[in-house]
Design a protein around this motif. Sequence first.
Motif, mmCIF file in Angstrom:
data_model
loop_
_atom_site.group_PDB
_atom_site.id
_atom_site.type_symbol
_atom_site.label_atom_id
_atom_site.label_comp_id
_atom_site.label_asym_id
_atom_site.label_seq_id
_atom_site.Cartn_x
_atom_site.Cartn_y
_atom_site.Cartn_z
ATOM 1 N N GLU A 1 0.828 -1.205 0.000
ATOM 2 C CA GLU A 1 0.000 0.000 0.000
ATOM 3 C C GLU A 1 0.865 1.259 0.000
ATOM 4 O OE1 GLU A 1 -4.081 -1.243 2.325
ATOM 5 O OE2 GLU A 1 -2.244 -1.067 3.514
ATOM 6 N N LYS A 2 1.982 1.221 0.708
ATOM 7 C CA LYS A 2 2.872 2.384 0.760
ATOM 8 C C LYS A 2 3.451 2.710 -0.612
ATOM 9 C CE LYS A 2 4.192 1.739 5.589
ATOM 10 N NZ LYS A 2 5.259 1.304 6.521
ATOM 11 N N LEU A 3 3.588 1.695 -1.446
ATOM 12 C CA LEU A 3 4.082 1.934 -2.804
ATOM 13 C C LEU A 3 3.029 2.621 -3.660
ATOM 14 C CD1 LEU A 3 5.903 -1.458 -3.546
ATOM 15 C CD2 LEU A 3 6.959 0.739 -2.982
ATOM 16 N N VAL A 4 1.767 2.368 -3.346
ATOM 17 C CA VAL A 4 0.662 2.901 -4.145
ATOM 18 C C VAL A 4 0.233 4.291 -3.687
ATOM 19 C CG1 VAL A 4 -1.745 2.522 -4.826
ATOM 20 C CG2 VAL A 4 -0.155 0.582 -4.676
ATOM 21 N N LEU A 5 0.309 4.553 -2.388
ATOM 22 C CA LEU A 5 -0.216 5.804 -1.820
ATOM 23 C C LEU A 5 0.225 7.065 -2.561
ATOM 24 C CD1 LEU A 5 -0.003 5.151 2.036
ATOM 25 C CD2 LEU A 5 -2.078 5.569 0.707
ATOM 26 N N TRP B 1 -6.851 12.313 -3.860
ATOM 27 C CA TRP B 1 -7.793 12.134 -2.755
ATOM 28 C C TRP B 1 -8.998 11.300 -3.206
ATOM 29 C CZ3 TRP B 1 -8.402 11.922 2.165
ATOM 30 C CH2 TRP B 1 -9.679 12.035 2.750
ATOM 31 N N GLU B 2 -9.499 11.570 -4.391
ATOM 32 C CA GLU B 2 -10.671 10.855 -4.889
ATOM 33 C C GLU B 2 -10.370 9.357 -5.062
ATOM 34 O OE1 GLU B 2 -11.015 15.021 -5.416
ATOM 35 O OE2 GLU B 2 -9.447 13.659 -6.183
ATOM 36 N N LYS B 3 -9.203 9.046 -5.620
ATOM 37 C CA LYS B 3 -8.821 7.647 -5.797
ATOM 38 C C LYS B 3 -8.585 6.964 -4.462
ATOM 39 C CE LYS B 3 -8.824 7.345 -10.299
ATOM 40 N NZ LYS B 3 -9.752 6.416 -11.015
ATOM 41 N N ALA B 4 -8.009 7.698 -3.514
ATOM 42 C CA ALA B 4 -7.766 7.140 -2.190
ATOM 43 C C ALA B 4 -9.076 6.818 -1.480
ATOM 44 C CB ALA B 4 -6.931 8.108 -1.351
ATOM 45 N N VAL B 5 -10.070 7.703 -1.634
ATOM 46 C CA VAL B 5 -11.376 7.475 -1.021
ATOM 47 C C VAL B 5 -12.033 6.237 -1.631
ATOM 48 C CG1 VAL B 5 -13.733 8.369 -0.822
ATOM 49 C CG2 VAL B 5 -11.775 9.861 -0.359
ATOM 50 N N GLU B 6 -11.894 6.066 -2.940
ATOM 51 C CA GLU B 6 -12.453 4.887 -3.605
ATOM 52 C C GLU B 6 -11.835 3.604 -3.063
ATOM 53 O OE1 GLU B 6 -12.049 5.085 -7.810
ATOM 54 O OE2 GLU B 6 -13.192 6.964 -8.010
ATOM 55 N N ARG B 7 -10.554 3.676 -2.769
ATOM 56 C CA ARG B 7 -9.826 2.477 -2.335
ATOM 57 C C ARG B 7 -10.020 2.174 -0.851
ATOM 58 N NH1 ARG B 7 -4.349 0.209 -4.474
ATOM 59 N NH2 ARG B 7 -3.730 -1.209 -2.798
ATOM 60 N N TYR B 8 -10.054 3.222 -0.011
ATOM 61 C CA TYR B 8 -10.047 2.993 1.436
ATOM 62 C C TYR B 8 -11.304 3.495 2.169
ATOM 63 C CZ TYR B 8 -5.081 2.049 0.760
ATOM 64 O OH TYR B 8 -3.888 1.523 0.351
ATOM 65 N N THR B 9 -12.090 4.315 1.554
ATOM 66 C CA THR B 9 -13.223 5.049 2.150
ATOM 67 C C THR B 9 -12.684 6.264 2.912
ATOM 68 O OG1 THR B 9 -13.457 4.066 4.371
ATOM 69 C CG2 THR B 9 -14.496 2.896 2.502
ATOM 70 N N GLU B 10 -13.485 7.303 2.933
ATOM 71 C CA GLU B 10 -13.057 8.553 3.573
ATOM 72 C C GLU B 10 -12.875 8.388 5.076
ATOM 73 O OE1 GLU B 10 -14.456 13.244 3.935
ATOM 74 O OE2 GLU B 10 -15.233 11.953 2.334
ATOM 75 N N ASP B 11 -13.750 7.656 5.725
ATOM 76 C CA ASP B 11 -13.636 7.460 7.170
ATOM 77 C C ASP B 11 -12.322 6.779 7.536
ATOM 78 O OD1 ASP B 11 -16.044 8.666 7.614
ATOM 79 O OD2 ASP B 11 -17.179 6.803 7.825
ATOM 80 N N SER B 12 -11.952 5.790 6.760
ATOM 81 C CA SER B 12 -10.710 5.059 7.022
ATOM 82 C C SER B 12 -9.493 5.959 6.840
ATOM 83 C CB SER B 12 -10.606 3.845 6.097
ATOM 84 O OG SER B 12 -9.373 3.172 6.297
ATOM 85 N N LEU B 13 -9.505 6.753 5.805
ATOM 86 C CA LEU B 13 -8.393 7.666 5.547
ATOM 87 C C LEU B 13 -8.255 8.682 6.672
ATOM 88 C CD1 LEU B 13 -8.892 8.340 1.738
ATOM 89 C CD2 LEU B 13 -6.983 7.098 2.771
ATOM 90 N N ARG B 14 -9.366 9.242 7.071
ATOM 91 C CA ARG B 14 -9.324 10.269 8.116
ATOM 92 C C ARG B 14 -8.875 9.677 9.448
ATOM 93 N NH1 ARG B 14 -11.078 15.095 6.649
ATOM 94 N NH2 ARG B 14 -12.299 15.309 4.727
ATOM 95 N N ALA B 15 -9.234 8.437 9.703
ATOM 96 C CA ALA B 15 -8.815 7.792 10.944
ATOM 97 C C ALA B 15 -7.306 7.597 10.991
ATOM 98 C CB ALA B 15 -9.514 6.440 11.091
ATOM 99 N N ARG B 16 -6.679 7.490 9.812
ATOM 100 C CA ARG B 16 -5.237 7.277 9.734
ATOM 101 C C ARG B 16 -4.461 8.572 9.482
ATOM 102 N NH1 ARG B 16 -5.018 1.963 5.728
ATOM 103 N NH2 ARG B 16 -6.493 0.671 6.904
ATOM 104 N N GLY B 17 -5.180 9.652 9.250
ATOM 105 C CA GLY B 17 -4.534 10.936 9.008
ATOM 106 C C GLY B 17 -4.421 11.264 7.537
#
Length: 302
Positions: free
Chosen positions: A78-82, A87-103
């Motif tokens: 995942e670190k290679l992909v990040l 932001w839009e692609k990240a939300v599709e992959r992880y969901t916004e709640d998950s992203l915000r929980a991790r910073g």
Amino acid sequence: MKLLCFYLLLLVPPWGFYAHKWINRMAVFLQPPELFVFLKKHIHYISDHAVNPDKRRYAVVGEAERHYIDLDEYNAEEKLVLPSLTWEKAVERYTEDSLRARGIVPWQIIRMKHQLTEAFMHRDVSRIVKLCTDLGHYIADAHVPLHTTKNYNGQLTGQNGIHGLWESRLPELYLQGYDMWIGRAAYEPRIQERVWRTVFDSHAAVDSVLSFEKRLSEDKKYTIEERNGVLVKTYSSLFSAQYHKALQDQVERRMRAAIQTVADIWYTAWSDAGKPDLGDEIFEIQADTIPRAQVLKVREEN
């Protein structure tokens, strides 16, 4: 009776108020003349209000996660992909709640850079100044190793308080001796890559931040100081000196990198907006307007 006012001064603001103000202030002096003239007019706001995002952390919903990213919550693949994810692609992959929980600090910086470019295009002075100020804060936070790990205050390794030691106590004791002359702001054509490189560089230092503190003797680790009429417990000068030496100027290096990145992203936003004229007042920079570290460097070069 003063002992009744004893507080443990270990949970302190990220980078410390002093360091955040210094980073924003120094970034102004790295700008080319046209942009420097404009920012210099607002330098007191840009530096004095550099800590505003920290003041909002516990009062504004959604603010806290803008200051960090827990990279250790992502696996190696995942670190290679990040770094390639918008932001839009990240939300599709992880969901916004998950992203915000991790910073979300990398995406916050990228988003605000675009906002700053737009503000420059419209020559919206108040918005430009506010965005420069806040953007400088988030960029500075991204340069802090402990802002890239879930063990942000050593709470998982029995090192509670290390956050304040690295970010506030060491700059408080040693910042005046740091060499903050860096050069000039440069155009950054790959903002997203630059921002992610910053957080990964910060994360690479997490192990040394934690392990060096762990190796030091607990003897005379703390001291009591009076601040604003209140006795506080803080890291002793002796322990801080040992830790600072073990880190081999790590705090200074991260501060220098933060100043350069802030300056570069401000300048890039202005350049991408077409380098608009923000005022016709041109004046010669006087020595007494330049921070001491820059004055000394100028004198050496001349």
